[in-house]
Design a protein around this motif. Structure first.
Motif, PDB file in Angstrom:
ATOM      1  N   UNK A 188      -0.637  30.559 -20.774  1.00 25.88           N
ATOM      2  CA  UNK A 188       0.667  29.708 -20.036  1.00 25.88           C
ATOM      3  C   UNK A 188      -0.899  28.781 -19.409  1.00 25.88           C
ATOM      4  N   UNK A 189      -1.416  29.148 -18.718  1.00 24.12           N
ATOM      5  CA  UNK A 189      -2.259  28.452 -17.909  1.00 24.12           C
ATOM      6  C   UNK A 189      -3.086  27.917 -18.348  1.00 24.12           C
ATOM      7  N   UNK A 190      -4.026  28.014 -19.340  1.00 26.01           N
ATOM      8  CA  UNK A 190      -4.941  27.318 -20.407  1.00 26.01           C
ATOM      9  C   UNK A 190      -4.197  26.624 -20.541  1.00 26.01           C
ATOM     10  N   UNK A 202      -3.806  23.530 -17.818  1.00 22.13           N
ATOM     11  CA  UNK A 202      -4.295  22.865 -16.821  1.00 22.13           C
ATOM     12  C   UNK A 202      -5.286  22.598 -18.540  1.00 22.13           C
ATOM     13  N   UNK A 203      -5.765  23.137 -19.521  1.00 22.12           N
ATOM     14  CA  UNK A 203      -6.591  21.753 -20.319  1.00 22.12           C
ATOM     15  C   UNK A 203      -6.062  21.395 -21.354  1.00 22.12           C
ATOM     16  N   UNK A 204      -4.377  21.153 -21.455  1.00 30.08           N
ATOM     17  CA  UNK A 204      -3.727  20.550 -22.811  1.00 30.08           C
ATOM     18  C   UNK A 204      -2.658  20.094 -22.297  1.00 30.08           C
ATOM     19  N   UNK A 205      -1.982  20.409 -21.181  1.00 28.34           N
ATOM     20  CA  UNK A 205      -0.361  19.316 -21.261  1.00 28.34           C
ATOM     21  C   UNK A 205      -0.810  17.966 -20.213  1.00 28.34           C
ATOM     22  N   UNK A 206      -1.309  19.090 -19.045  1.00 25.79           N
ATOM     23  CA  UNK A 206      -1.541  17.924 -17.910  1.00 25.79           C
ATOM     24  C   UNK A 206      -2.594  16.797 -18.248  1.00 25.79           C
ATOM     25  N   UNK A 207      -3.933  17.162 -18.685  1.00 21.91           N
ATOM     26  CA  UNK A 207      -4.689  16.254 -19.342  1.00 21.91           C
ATOM     27  C   UNK A 207      -3.805  15.354 -19.973  1.00 21.91           C
ATOM     28  N   UNK A 208      -3.464  15.777 -20.875  1.00 19.48           N
ATOM     29  CA  UNK A 208      -2.216  14.895 -21.767  1.00 19.48           C
ATOM     30  C   UNK A 208      -1.604  13.827 -21.098  1.00 19.48           C
TER      31      UNK A 208
END
Length: 314
Positions: free
Chosen positions: A132-134, A137-143
């Protein structure tokens, strides 16, 4: 020396035992379906079968119960997880059965099979604390930030970037079903006769050409059986999905947003159901889940039979 009558009696007793055990399995399945249907009869009478299956509202306070969001969530998560897991599972099966040296193949096969032995709650905990943190932080928020700046129309489709939702549940579910699809595919590939391979090698084919033109067509029945087993596992998975999907009664309209499956709904509400219409609705959802599994297996069995017929005609 055993008499002829002793042999006949033993054969008949063994046959009767096998038939009795087979009928017992069928009886248990019928009784299970009957119990779920009888328990959910009040919900089906109140809303109608199709009205309950297609209903979009689930509100215990208002006495409104509809299974469509959870039915759709089950289908979407299972299909998406199977789509993500198929190629890695097939690649692992080919690598273990065709390319890896024997000592490495045994180690890799053992590790893949070990994934199937892990309890689903372990996958859920790993998903919460690691995945979930990965993903957030690295997929959902940047997109989500990119869509907010360049394509605002996608923000509603993506949903809130919290990490808990459809994407995380699908990723964990895909990881969970890889060993089921890979194990049967690996066994089917190993059962391909050696002379089939040698004939292609004699014609100058490369190893990949042998795999693509001989091994995979010959083993396609076993590969598809593994896909069916993985799909059945995905449809019925409960704890890991419950811990990661967000458990929302809304339609699963967003990629990152929360949703729910039929299994997660039952796991969340069954212990707190006060009886009456709510309990009947949960049992009705269980009956629909059983019907969905039955339909999937019947369709898969039909396709598998057609594959077998096609192989026999070659």
């Amino acid at each position: 020396m055993r008499s002829r009558w002793y042999g006949k009696l033993g054969d008949r007793a063994f046959t009767a035992l096998l038939v009795g055990l087979g009928l017992a399995v069928m009886l248990i399945a019928v009784l299970l379906a009957w119990e779920l249907a009888a328990g959910g009869a009040e919900a089906f009478r109140t809303f109608g079968f199709w009205g309950f299956a297609a209903g979009r509202a689930w509100n215990a306070v208002a006495g409104q119960f509809g299974a469509w969001p959870f039915l759709l969530g089950t289908v979407i998560t299972s299909a998406a997880a199977l789509t993500l897991a198929f190629l890695p599972a097939l690649a692992a099966a080919i690598a273990v059965a065709e390319y890896a040296p024997r000592w490495l193949a045994e180690v890799v096969a053992y590790l893949i099979d070990l994934l199937a032995a892990l309890p689903s709650v372990v996958y859920g905990l790993w998903g919460i604390f690691v995945l979930v943190p990965l993903v957030r932080d690295h997929v959902e928020q940047p997109l989500f930030l990119w869509s907010a700046e360049h394509a605002p129309a996608l923000m509603g489709v993506l949903g809130p970037p919290t990490g808990i939702g459809m994407l995380s549940a699908v990723l964990v579910l895909a990881l969970m079903i890889v060993p089921y699809a890979s194990s049967l595919a690996r066994d089917a590939i190993r059962l391909v006769p050696r002379d089939q391979r040698e004939a292609m090698y004699a014609l100058g084919a490369t190893r990949w050409e042998v795999v693509r033109r001989v091994v995979l067509p010959y083993a396609r029945g076993g590969i598809f059986a593994g896909v069916v087993l993985a799909l059945a596992r995905a449809i019925g998975e409960t704890m890991a999905v419950t811990m990661l999907i967000g458990n929302s009664g809304q339609l699963p309209y967003s990629v990152f947003g929360p949703a729910a499956t039929m299994a997660s709904l039952i796991a969340n509400e069954f212990a707190e159901a006060e009886g009456g219409l709510q309990l009947a609705s949960l049992l009705a959802v269980g009956f629909l889940l059983l019907l969905l599994s039955l339909v999937v297996n019947l369709v898969a069995d039909f396709i598998l039979r057609r594959m077998s017929v096609g192989e026999g005609r070659k």
